[in-house]
Design an enzyme around this catalytic site. Structure first.
Site, PDB file in Angstrom:
ATOM      1  N   TRP A 130      -7.176  -0.548   5.566  1.00  0.00           N
ATOM      2  CA  TRP A 130      -6.071   0.170   6.213  1.00  0.00           C
ATOM      3  C   TRP A 130      -5.754   1.415   5.385  1.00  0.00           C
ATOM      4  O   TRP A 130      -5.664   1.339   4.150  1.00  0.00           O
ATOM      5  CB  TRP A 130      -4.859  -0.764   6.275  1.00  0.00           C
ATOM      6  CG  TRP A 130      -3.627  -0.171   6.881  1.00  0.00           C
ATOM      7  CD1 TRP A 130      -3.536   0.523   8.055  1.00  0.00           C
ATOM      8  CD2 TRP A 130      -2.301  -0.257   6.366  1.00  0.00           C
ATOM      9  NE1 TRP A 130      -2.238   0.876   8.294  1.00  0.00           N
ATOM     10  CE2 TRP A 130      -1.448   0.417   7.278  1.00  0.00           C
ATOM     11  CE3 TRP A 130      -1.728  -0.831   5.227  1.00  0.00           C
ATOM     12  CZ2 TRP A 130      -0.079   0.527   7.088  1.00  0.00           C
ATOM     13  CZ3 TRP A 130      -0.366  -0.722   5.031  1.00  0.00           C
ATOM     14  CH2 TRP A 130       0.448  -0.056   5.951  1.00  0.00           C
ATOM     15  N   ASP A 211      -2.789  -9.606   2.534  1.00  0.00           N
ATOM     16  CA  ASP A 211      -2.079  -8.827   3.546  1.00  0.00           C
ATOM     17  C   ASP A 211      -2.246  -9.582   4.867  1.00  0.00           C
ATOM     18  O   ASP A 211      -3.364  -9.738   5.363  1.00  0.00           O
ATOM     19  CB  ASP A 211      -2.666  -7.410   3.644  1.00  0.00           C
ATOM     20  CG  ASP A 211      -1.843  -6.524   4.582  1.00  0.00           C
ATOM     21  OD1 ASP A 211      -1.009  -7.066   5.336  1.00  0.00           O
ATOM     22  OD2 ASP A 211      -2.042  -5.297   4.564  1.00  0.00           O
ATOM     23  N   LYS A 246       3.750  -7.162  14.723  1.00  0.00           N
ATOM     24  CA  LYS A 246       2.833  -7.342  15.850  1.00  0.00           C
ATOM     25  C   LYS A 246       3.131  -8.649  16.584  1.00  0.00           C
ATOM     26  O   LYS A 246       3.263  -8.669  17.799  1.00  0.00           O
ATOM     27  CB  LYS A 246       1.371  -7.353  15.387  1.00  0.00           C
ATOM     28  CG  LYS A 246       1.056  -6.457  14.214  1.00  0.00           C
ATOM     29  CD  LYS A 246       0.959  -4.998  14.562  1.00  0.00           C
ATOM     30  CE  LYS A 246       0.931  -4.210  13.285  1.00  0.00           C
ATOM     31  NZ  LYS A 246       0.635  -2.877  13.246  1.00  0.00           N
TER      32      LYS A 246
HETATM   33  C1  LMR Z   1      -1.942   0.413  12.061  1.00  0.00           C
HETATM   34  O1  LMR Z   1      -2.821   0.160  11.231  1.00  0.00           O
HETATM   35  O2  LMR Z   1      -2.132   1.166  13.019  1.00  0.00           O
HETATM   36  C2  LMR Z   1      -0.594  -0.225  11.914  1.00  0.00           C
HETATM   37  O3  LMR Z   1      -0.577  -1.113  10.861  1.00  0.00           O
HETATM   38  C3  LMR Z   1       0.518   0.744  11.892  1.00  0.00           C
HETATM   39  C4  LMR Z   1       0.599   1.525  10.636  1.00  0.00           C
HETATM   40  O4  LMR Z   1       1.672   1.523  10.025  1.00  0.00           O
HETATM   41  O5  LMR Z   1      -0.377   2.182  10.251  1.00  0.00           O
END
Ligand code: LMR
Length: 398
Positions: A130, A211, A246
């Site tokens: 992420w 996470d 979510k």
């Molecule tokens: C995402 O990965 O799109 C979500 O977790 C929202 C974010 O805060 O990035």
């Protein structure tokens, strides 16, 4: 001072939403940020959430502060989701949970807490991960390095490379692991591969930082937490950031948690006192509303059942969208196998589109997806499916 400051780059994910909103094209499609949408493109408020809110409106007596670590009833509800209500970690007082502003807040609280005891340590994140993970741990003063994770050829886990790297990580480091529905790839380790990861963690002694942003979006609330239970069985210390964004659809209520698990109640208590120190100097204590919704649902059998049903419906919609996307691409005669999309878990599909193809989708078709090729499958509306398949076909040269 401000005259000398040049602008920061837009956020890799949330910046896309801004660009999408500013795009005048009526046919624009936003598959960037990970937000669930129904067939008509709405991100609904769950019925169970609405009912809990009505109840709160009637019964709320005060807006006074919560404790630094948030509502104890919320913390119990979160632990019930993470481990199952009767787990020894809970019964023996070895798990401690703080309510945080979203899963991101949980990550940052955890990072700040750990940085007091492991200053300058390395936090290992998956390649890819992420987009915000690196920023969060860097901001807390850690070095961030990547471990191998995704194999673009097999579109699966690069298991041997992953194990090899985890074997080399020293006990003083921290390893960030996605519990399920890996963001951005949708590729999760199998149960056997998780066993191997837990074996290595036990042998090497590094600290796992889980996470857990998508509990219930993989298989079920219970199945998705299996990796946590595996580490708990071995009595390993862990830290966990979890999110209700979510699975409860509470995105803008910023509802998450930071949990630590220790080998004794005393150690858990002592460590947790430092978590509270980290929170106090950051946002003092958490906002109440989202957590109050979640605890109301989790502590009421009827609302809990309703929520389970609504969560299952979201999960099933994403499963069926994966199939529709594969069928739509295959029907257009592309000379590629897209079946991997149905094997990925959670909201996202790592499409294999290159950054150049992602750019073309945005500039020529007003289709917004994250750099690296991550598509938010949960955002494909009924009207978006065909134009999306057509456009992907075009940029792939089909
Ligand atoms: C995402 O990965 O799109 C979500 O977790 C929202 C974010 O805060 O990035």
């Amino acid at each position: 001072m401000f005259e000398t400051i040049s602008p920061a780059p837009p956020d890799a994910i949330l910046g896309l939403t801004d660009a999408f909103k500013a795009d005048p094209n009526p046919k624009k499609i936003n598959l960037g940020v990970g937000v669930f949408m129904d067939a008509r493109g709405k991100t609904p408020v769950l019925e169970s959430v609405k009912r809990a809110e009505l109840r709160l409106l009637e019964t709320e007596l005060t807006k006074s502060y919560l404790p630094i670590s948030g509502s104890p009833a919320y913390a119990r509800g979160v632990q019930d989701l993470l481990f199952g209500g009767h787990h020894p970690l809970i019964q023996e007082g070895r798990a401690k949970t703080a309510q945080t502003p979203g899963g991101t807040g949980g990550l940052r609280v955890g990072a700040d807490f750990l940085s007091a005891f492991r200053p300058g340590a390395t936090v290992w994140v998956s390649n890819p991960t992420w987009a915000n993970h690196k920023a969060i741990f860097t901001a807390a003063g850690f070095n961030v390095k990547e471990y191998p994770y995704y194999n673009a050829d097999t579109r699966g886990l690069d298991a041997e490379a992953l194990f090899h790297c985890l074997e080399e990580i020293p006990a003083t480091d921290i390893v960030l692991l996605h519990v399920c529905c890996h963001n951005p790839t949708g590729v999760d380790p199998s149960p056997e591969q998780w066993l191997r990861i837990a074996d290595i963690a036990e042998k090497r002694g590094w600290l796992p930082f889980f996470d857990f942003a998508y509990q219930g979006f993989g298989v079920s609330v219970e199945s998705d937490r299996a990796p946590l239970l595996l580490f708990a069985e071995r009595g390993l210390e862990t830290v966990i950031s979890s999110s209700c964004s979510k699975n409860f659809g509470l995105y803008n209520e910023r509802t998450g948690a930071f949990t630590l698990t220790a080998q004794s109640a005393e150690a858990a208590e002592a460590a947790f006192s430092h978590v509270k120190t980290a929170i106090r100097s950051n946002y003092s204590n958490p906002p109440r509303h989202g957590g109050a919704i979640v605890e109301t649902i989790l502590h009421d059998p009827e609302l809990r059942t309703e929520w389970d049903t609504e969560l299952a419906a979201m999960r099933e919609r994403i499963h069926s969208l994966r199939q529709k996307l594969v069928d739509g691409l295959q029907e257009r005669g592309l000379d590629r196998d897209f079946s991997f999309i149905t094997r990925q878990n959670g909201m996202f599909s790592f499409s294999g589109l290159t950054d150049e193809q992602v750019r073309r989708l945005r500039e020529e078709y007003s289709i917004y997806i994250v750099k690296g090729g991550r598509i938010n499958v949960a955002g494909i509306t009924d009207t978006a499916l065909n134009p999306l398949c057509d456009a992907i076909c075009e940029v792939l040269g089909g």
